[in-house]
Design an enzyme around this catalytic site. Structure first.
Site, PDB file in Angstrom:
ATOM      1  N   CYS A 121      47.700   0.762  -0.563  1.00 49.52           N
ATOM      2  CA  CYS A 121      47.180   0.629  -1.923  1.00 49.52           C
ATOM      3  C   CYS A 121      45.875   1.348  -2.149  1.00 49.52           C
ATOM      4  O   CYS A 121      45.417   1.436  -3.275  1.00 49.52           O
ATOM      5  CB  CYS A 121      46.984  -0.848  -2.262  1.00 49.52           C
ATOM      6  SG  CYS A 121      45.575  -1.598  -1.414  1.00 49.52           S
ATOM      7  N   GLY A 122      45.225   1.850  -1.150  1.00 49.14           N
ATOM      8  CA  GLY A 122      43.912   2.445  -1.350  1.00 49.14           C
ATOM      9  C   GLY A 122      42.863   1.364  -1.466  1.00 49.14           C
ATOM     10  O   GLY A 122      43.082   0.219  -1.110  1.00 49.14           O
TER      11      GLY A 122
END
Length: 279
Positions: A121-122
């Site tokens: 997801c970062g």
């Protein structure tokens, strides 16, 4: 003796091919957590991120993450080491990296929202152009110019350099290229943003930032996080095999970055700053 995790893990599997079954060994891409800690000369320490990653180039991953998020500049770092604190179990020591700072830990509210990340997801909570405007300015036009033929050659060159992907089929890659299409460096990871962090961390530790005359090629899609990290590293052009997100395109257009998506074979889409690409 504590075993240091590697980029691949062997597993026993059953392979089905039509009506035939056979048992064999397979190589899997390793995925383990990495905790990134900051420590100051006065003994203060703080965990700033826990990310799921493929072991390897862990110091680069820490350096690239901190630089990309604007938390620490390369000159602020005295050393990066694996943690040997007695409160850690032996098996966790190669999954914890300590970044020793020359000065105090920065008093940034951003530290609290960077506590937990994943390989997919970062950095949660960082997808804000407003926050990016506070610390980044548009990239200068510079002298980088690319031809379509150079662009078309990037994906195959990157794929040939993916050694661990060749064994597992389960890793993303980020490649740094010169203006002539020569591969300068490549990093692999289960997370595409981790691969970019490793690449930027390599450049930061080697004193090569900003990367104003280079192109970043990623094996998946172009997300906001990847564009943010490229911008912080001064990379003016980003290419991706798959699609960009809407926020990635918005970031590229606002900050003067060339963004190329769906780069496959001899075709691609140019989403921002087409002027750097000349026939």
């Amino acid at each position: 003796m504590t075993r240091r995790p590697g980029p691949t893990t062997r597993a026993r599997i059953r392979e089905l091919n039509g009506s035939v079954a056979r048992d064999r060994r397979d190589d899997l891409a390793t995925e383990e957590p990495l905790e990134i800690r900051l420590t100051a000369p006065d003994g203060e320490r703080k965990t700033v991120a826990i990310t799921m990653r493929t072991p390897g180039h862990d110091f680069e991953l820490a350096a690239g993450f901190l630089h990309g998020e604007g938390l620490v500049r390369p000159g602020d770092v005295a050393a990066i080491v694996y943690c040997t604190d007695e409160d850690l179990p032996p098996e966790a020591r190669y999954n914890t990296v300590t970044v020793r700072l020359r000065g105090p830990i920065p008093d940034l509210p951003a530290l609290d929202r960077h506590f937990l990340t994943s390989s997919a997801c970062g950095v949660c909570g960082s997808a804000s152009l407003d926050a990016l405007r506070d610390r980044c300015v548009p990239l200068p036009e510079g002298s980088l110019r690319l031809t379509p033929d150079i662009l078309y050659g990037l994906p195959d060159t990157l794929r040939r350099a993916q050694g661990v992907f060749g064994k597992t089929g389960g890793l993303h890659a980020a490649g740094l290229f010169s203006a002539t299409g020569t591969l300068v460096a490549v990093r692999e990871d289960v997370g595409r943003h981790n691969a970019v962090d490793k690449l930027v961390g390599w450049a930061a530790m080697a004193g090569r930032l900003p990367l104003a005359e280079h192109v970043l090629m990623v094996s998946g899609r172009a997300s906001y996080e990847i564009m943010q990290k490229a911008l912080a590293a001064g990379i003016p052009a980003v290419c991706a095999v798959s699609a960009p997100s809407s926020l990635a395109v918005e970031l590229a257009r606002e900050f003067g970055m060339t963004l190329v998506g769906f780069l496959r074979g001899e075709r691609c889409n140019v989403y921002a700053d087409q002027e750097r690409i000349t026939p």
